[in-house]
Scaffold this motif. Structure first.
Motif, PDB file in Angstrom:
ATOM      1  N   UNK A 114       0.849  -1.195   0.000  1.00 55.92           N
ATOM      2  CA  UNK A 114       0.000   0.000   0.000  1.00 55.92           C
ATOM      3  C   UNK A 114       0.882   1.242   0.000  1.00 55.92           C
ATOM      4  N   UNK A 115       0.612   2.153  -0.920  1.00 62.24           N
ATOM      5  CA  UNK A 115       1.386   3.388  -1.023  1.00 62.24           C
ATOM      6  C   UNK A 115       0.570   4.556  -0.507  1.00 62.24           C
ATOM      7  N   UNK A 116       1.104   5.273   0.460  1.00 56.03           N
ATOM      8  CA  UNK A 116       0.411   6.432   1.027  1.00 56.03           C
ATOM      9  C   UNK A 116       1.283   7.679   0.872  1.00 56.03           C
ATOM     10  N   UNK A 117       0.644   8.841   0.962  1.00 53.75           N
ATOM     11  CA  UNK A 117       1.330  10.117   0.767  1.00 53.75           C
ATOM     12  C   UNK A 117       2.342  10.369   1.890  1.00 53.75           C
ATOM     13  N   UNK A 118       3.618  10.419   1.551  1.00 59.52           N
ATOM     14  CA  UNK A 118       4.676  10.549   2.555  1.00 59.52           C
ATOM     15  C   UNK A 118       4.626  11.881   3.291  1.00 59.52           C
ATOM     16  N   UNK A 119       4.608  12.969   2.534  1.00 59.60           N
ATOM     17  CA  UNK A 119       4.722  14.293   3.138  1.00 59.60           C
ATOM     18  C   UNK A 119       3.590  14.564   4.127  1.00 59.60           C
ATOM     19  N   UNK A 120       2.364  14.291   3.716  1.00 58.52           N
ATOM     20  CA  UNK A 120       1.228  14.602   4.572  1.00 58.52           C
ATOM     21  C   UNK A 120       1.158  13.651   5.772  1.00 58.52           C
ATOM     22  N   UNK A 121       1.448  12.375   5.553  1.00 57.60           N
ATOM     23  CA  UNK A 121       1.392  11.410   6.648  1.00 57.60           C
ATOM     24  C   UNK A 121       2.427  11.721   7.718  1.00 57.60           C
ATOM     25  N   UNK A 122       3.660  11.994   7.306  1.00 53.29           N
ATOM     26  CA  UNK A 122       4.718  12.303   8.265  1.00 53.29           C
ATOM     27  C   UNK A 122       4.432  13.613   8.990  1.00 53.29           C
ATOM     28  N   UNK A 123       3.902  14.587   8.266  1.00 62.03           N
ATOM     29  CA  UNK A 123       3.574  15.870   8.901  1.00 62.03           C
ATOM     30  C   UNK A 123       2.533  15.674  10.005  1.00 62.03           C
TER      31      UNK A 123
END
Length: 364
Positions: free
Chosen positions: A70-79
């Protein structure tokens, strides 16, 4: 000191049954080509030894890896993680995906990828080479990214695209955001509201436009104006505050606001409190997502509850069924959301602001 119990492996099963490792693997993976009596002998050894198949053993068959990526949005998830704001979307994705994978003997692995990265192709190819997944789940905004879609198609991998109507290969699953926004707007119109503001999400997410379309459609059907009532946000708390300030600064401020995610809704509620605007006494408020903090807020917020776990579960099931190639060009699968009516919406003119009873409405 007690000795650690030795784990039963596929080699033990093969030795006990007197067959090859490949034969055990085919029985474990329920593949064709094994004689019934041979399959029964292998299964008897599995039962006697208490063998639990591992991914390594399952891979011996050569046809599957038993991994879903599953690929999720890195920038928004980490933020969100760093801000300790929670990622209920990710939690619900894991709930639906992991449980469904487990039912089929699969494992779900989550990778964070930045859609805007110059190295996205290299990152994806590296992940695919290392994991060799049987399928991939794309979440927004990745699910609408042509580069990612075409790359997976070229690799011959079955994949599902959540929240995307972009033409192309892959299994498309949506939560009918347009109709959800219509339902939320109609609910407010039914309560007598005529000035209904809308705080949209970022344009890179397809669902942002769908929600705006639903709000526009409901307002137009009721003959209500929308010219100055739409403000763009980016799903962040800060953008929600700025949008709420812009709406409430209008000469004819709205009596109700719909925000496209929970963070912007909470920011709106915060701004309204600073302005001493009572919710629901003076303004009704509706959110999208329906994370726990929205339900526990004061007042509890009326919200569109997205069936993320159910959508991810469907995506996993369809990938495992190997429908990827046959899904290209087909209509998206719709898993409807619900409007959960709570205490943040009230009939216009109800100065007591008692709101309406808690309930849920299917969009199906």
């Amino acid at each position: 000191m007690a000795r650690r119990r030795q784990a039963v492996t596929i080699k033990h099963v093969a030795a006990d049954a007197g067959v090859s490792l490949q034969t055990v693997s085919r029985v474990v993976n329920k593949e064709a080509g094994v004689r019934p009596e041979m399959a029964q002998r292998v299964q008897a050894s599995i039962d006697k030894l208490g063998y639990v198949p591992s991914i390594a053993a399952q891979r011996l068959g050569g046809s599957r890896s038993y991994l879903i990526l599953a690929l999720n949005d890195r920038e928004r998830t980490i933020a969100d993680w760093r801000a300790r704001q929670g990622t209920d979307w990710v939690d619900q994705m894991l709930l639906g995906g992991m449980l469904t994978c487990a039912e089929h003997g699969y494992r779900l692995i989550v990778e964070l990828v930045d859609t805007h990265s110059d190295h996205i192709e290299r990152e994806l190819l590296a992940a695919i080479a290392a994991l060799q997944p049987d399928g991939v789940i794309l979440t927004p905004p990745h699910s609408g990214n042509p580069l990612i879609i075409n790359l997976l198609a070229a690799q011959g991998i079955s994949f599902a695209r959540i929240g995307s109507m972009t033409p192309g290969p892959g299994i498309r699953l949506i939560m009918d955001d347009t109709r959800a926004a219509q339902l939320a707007t109609d609910h407010l119109i039914g309560l007598g509201h005529r000035r209904i503001g809308f705080i949209a999400g970022p344009a890179e997410y397809e669902l942002s436009a769908w929600r705006v379309e639903g709000w526009h459609a409901a307002m137009a059907a009721a003959g209500l104006p929308t010219d100055d009532l739409l403000v763009a946000g980016d799903f962040s708390h800060a953008s929600g505050r700025a949008a709420a300030h812009q709406l409430m600064a209008l000469p004819n401020a709205p009596t109700a606001i719909i925000a496209s995610n929970d963070q912007m809704t909470l920011a709106t509620l915060e701004h309204l409190r600073e302005r001493r605007v009572a919710v629901p006494g003076e303004l009704s408020l509706i959110s999208f997502d329906d994370t726990p903090i929205i339900r526990l807020a004061h007042p509890s917020i009326t919200a569109i509850a997205q069936p993320i776990a159910e959508v991810t579960a469907r995506a996993v099931s369809l990938i495992i069924a190997d429908l990827g190639e046959r899904s290209a060009g087909q209509e998206p699968i719709v898993v409807p959301a619900k409007l959960m009516v709570r205490n943040s919406t009230f009939p216009l003119g109800d100065v007591a602001g008692q709101g309406v009873p808690v309930s849920g409405f299917d969009l199906a």
